[in-house]
Every structure is written in C-alpha cells, then in structure tokens.
Scaffold this active site. Structure first.
Site, short mmCIF file in Angstrom:
data_model
loop_
_atom_site.label_atom_id
_atom_site.label_comp_id
_atom_site.label_asym_id
_atom_site.label_seq_id
_atom_site.Cartn_x
_atom_site.Cartn_y
_atom_site.Cartn_z
CD GLU A 185 -2.81 -1.19 2.43
OE1 GLU A 185 -2.50 -0.51 3.42
OE2 GLU A 185 -3.85 -1.85 2.35
CG ASP A 200 -6.64 -7.27 4.66
OD1 ASP A 200 -7.66 -7.33 5.36
OD2 ASP A 200 -6.29 -6.23 4.09
#
Length: 388
Positions: free
Chosen positions: A141, A157
């Site tokens: 990210e 995640d």
C-alpha cells in the site's frame, strides 16, 4: 464473493506528515526486483484513487491514469490492468502517479478484479469460492502526494508471498523495510501450525499442498475457523483490573498533555479527560472487535474516540494492557507476553527483520510498523523475496 475495495489513506498507511523538502514530481519510478527464485510469470497491478480528482482507476507502466468504467450489479469484469512483471532475477521500472493505492503482484495467474456500482472490488480469499483463492499474490500500500511518499509492507489482511519496500531520499540515503529474517517465511508457518487453539486454521493451501497464505485472525473469526472467544480470558482480566485502577491513554506523541483516563463500570469502559468529563465510552469488546478495531471498538477519524480506540486495540492485540496501565507502550519488549494474545501478529513480528511489521490495522501505534516515508522521494523499491 468479492469484497469492496477501499484504497483511501486507509488504516494501515498514514498519508500525512512533514511537508516535502522539494516539489514532489507527478510520478516517481518504483523499481520492482524479482528475487523470488520462482519461474512463474509475475503480474503487477497499480490501482488506487487519483488524489487530484478522487477518481478510482489504475495506472499503466508509464504512470498514465485510467479511470474504471461503470460497474454493475452483479459485478462486471474490470478491464485488464495487469502489467507483465520481471522474470526471476530481473528488475523492471514503472511510473507511480500521485495515488493512494496498492501495487498488487501475483505469480502464475492474473488476478480477478470486478466492478460494482460502488466501484472496484478486490479479492476476498477468506471465501472459498473467491476466484483468486488459489492464486499466490500479495500487495503493498502506498500514498504519493505533495508531501512525499509513504509505502508499507502489510500483513493486515494476510501473510503471503514475501516482499520488501524502500525509498531513496533526495540526499541519496535509502530506507528499506519488510524483509523477513533468514528462514522467516517457513518459520512463520511452522510456528503457526504449532500454536494450539485453532491458529493453524489460518493457513490456506492449494489442493496440491502449496502454502498460499495465512489469513489475519479477524477474517478467520468471520469464517468460523478461529473461535470467537479466543481473547475472552484476556479481556475479562483487563475489565477486572480497570474496575479498580485507571488506564491512562496519551494518544498523540506530540501532545504529551492530552491524556484520557479509563475506568470500568460494569460492562462499560468510560474515558474522561483531564477535567473529569466523560469523553467516550466503550462496551466490552470481543476478539473480532479488537482485531478489526470496529463495532464496539470502532475508531472513527476524529481527535478523541478514534485515537483512544486505536490505542486500546493495539494494546489489546499486543497484550500490554494488563502489565502497563500507561498506553501506548512504545517498547516492544513486553509484546505478546501473555499466553492469550494475537499469535498471528506475535509470530509475524518474530520473523520480520528488525521486528517491524504491519500485522494488524494499528500496528503503527508506538511506531512498530513496516513503513518507509520520505518527503523528497526519488526512486522507490519493491523487492519480491523468496518463499523460503
């Protein structure tokens, strides 16, 4: 099913900070190095939100932005945004626009992305029927804006195909994070398999036995693979302790006089400010609330409840609430010392170089996250590491 994708600044990547020392260009070049040792074709995707317009879309290898077309219900196929990645032992350079987004990479197969009327959806591999379930993939990210670049190595995640990220500053220095310790990839999965209490159920494999990933525990509670009461004993002890003593939260490192004081009354944890006024309250959470920092432990983007919630979620995940009544705990020496803890996060931090990781949503509380930032970014780096 596919899960809706939210790639704003998110919970795992801060997009604010000191002002840039020089004008940040409209794109910067990330170099992707394939050190995986794998022979599979690599596919790369650069998807996100264009900060200048708020549009969702993807960038091609030259950094040109393409807005997603309208989606449907049921979801429709997204355009093929894949970029052929480097072969093992090779590198390639892309252009990264001013995005808040993700760079996905997959081995051997292209990822499946869909579009709904609400925008892009992403893989939800906690669902056995997800079309990406049997693909080895991962993502980083990032946010690139006028104040610089923030890029992280995330396991919020899932823990899967390993990689590291880096950025070269204007002064020539290079910051890196996200590498595993030698043997850390297999070491993590071996340790998770040996952890009693359902933690081995986090691991997903293909039918041929290939290990693909370990899902974060919040997803496994949702899927029923991890008991919902996995943290109950710890939470009960925390509730008992702070019914007779005070929990002090100082959520902002640059505001040492901003303090909140928590005391339990029945099933409620009340926080007061320095004047004694109640500023927010929390019902007794469960593991799902803590792992996700939502529902009863929601963390809105405000200046009171959210910062308190994030601090408590991090301290609960790291199991420091009992031994340390002053939070956040900026020393990792006491993390996960309790037998009841987030063993997924504990085992990830144990295998990461320098102990730095983004093993849960607010791992950045106390600055233990695998994040690099620079206000005058030059090249960025994404290194695909071996699965061994």
């Amino acid at each position: 099913m596919l899960a809706a994708l939210d790639i704003g600044l998110g919970t795992t990547l801060a997009g604010t900070g000191s002002q840039a020392q020089a004008a940040v260009p409209s794109t910067i070049p990330p170099t992707i190095s394939n050190n995986s040792g794998r022979g599979d074709q690599v596919y790369v995707y650069n998807i996100g939100t264009l900060l200048s317009t708020g549009q969702q879309g993807w960038a091609d290898a030259n950094g040109t932005f393409h807005a997603w077309p309208a989606g449907g219900n049921p979801p429709t196929d997204a355009p093929d945004a894949s970029i052929a990645g480097p072969a093992s032992g090779q590198t390639m350079t892309l252009q990264m626009p001013k995005f808040s987004g993700r760079v996905y990479f997959s081995y051997g197969q292209k990822l499946v992305f869909k579009l709904t009327t609400g925008g892009l959806v992403q893989p939800a591999v906690q669902n056995p029927s997800d079309p990406n379930r049997n693909i080895l993939f991962n993502w980083t990210e990032y946010t690139l804006n006028d104040s610089g670049l923030w890029i992280n190595s995330t396991q919020v995640d899932m823990f899967s195909a390993p990689y590291a990220v880096g950025v070269k500053a204007g002064d020539g220095s290079v910051k890196n994070t996200g590498h595993l310790e030698p043997g850390g990839y297999n070491g993590f999965f071996s340790a998770l398999r040996g952890q009693p209490g359902g933690w081995a159920n986090l691991i997903q494999t293909r039918s041929d036995g290939t290990v693909l990933r370990a899902l974060a525990p919040g997803h496994d509670i949702e899927a029923g693979a991890l008991p919902a009461n996995v943290l109950d004993d710890y939470i009960n002890r925390v509730w008992q302790k702070y019914s007779t003593s005070t929990l002090t939260v100082t959520p902002f490192g640059d505001q040492p006089n901003t303090k909140y004081y928590g005391r339990v009354s029945g099933n409620v944890l009340n926080f007061t400010n320095t004047s004694g006024a109640v500023v927010t309250t929390f019902q007794k959470p469960d593991a799902d609330n803590i792992f996700g920092c939502y529902k009863l432990l929601d963390g809105p983007n405000d200046l009171v409840r959210g910062p308190i919630s994030r601090t408590c979620a991090q301290a609960s995940t790291a199991a420091t609430l009992l031994p340390n009544p002053t939070q956040p705990d900026t020393s990792s020496s006491g993390f996960h010392a309790d037998v009841v803890t987030n063993h997924y996060a504990r085992k990830i931090h144990a295998q990461m170089a320098g102990g730095m990781a983004y093993a849960f949503a607010f791992d950045d509380v106390g600055n233990h996250e695998s994040l690099v930032h620079d206000g005058d970014p030059q090249p960025a780096y994404i290194t695909l590491d071996p699965c061994n």
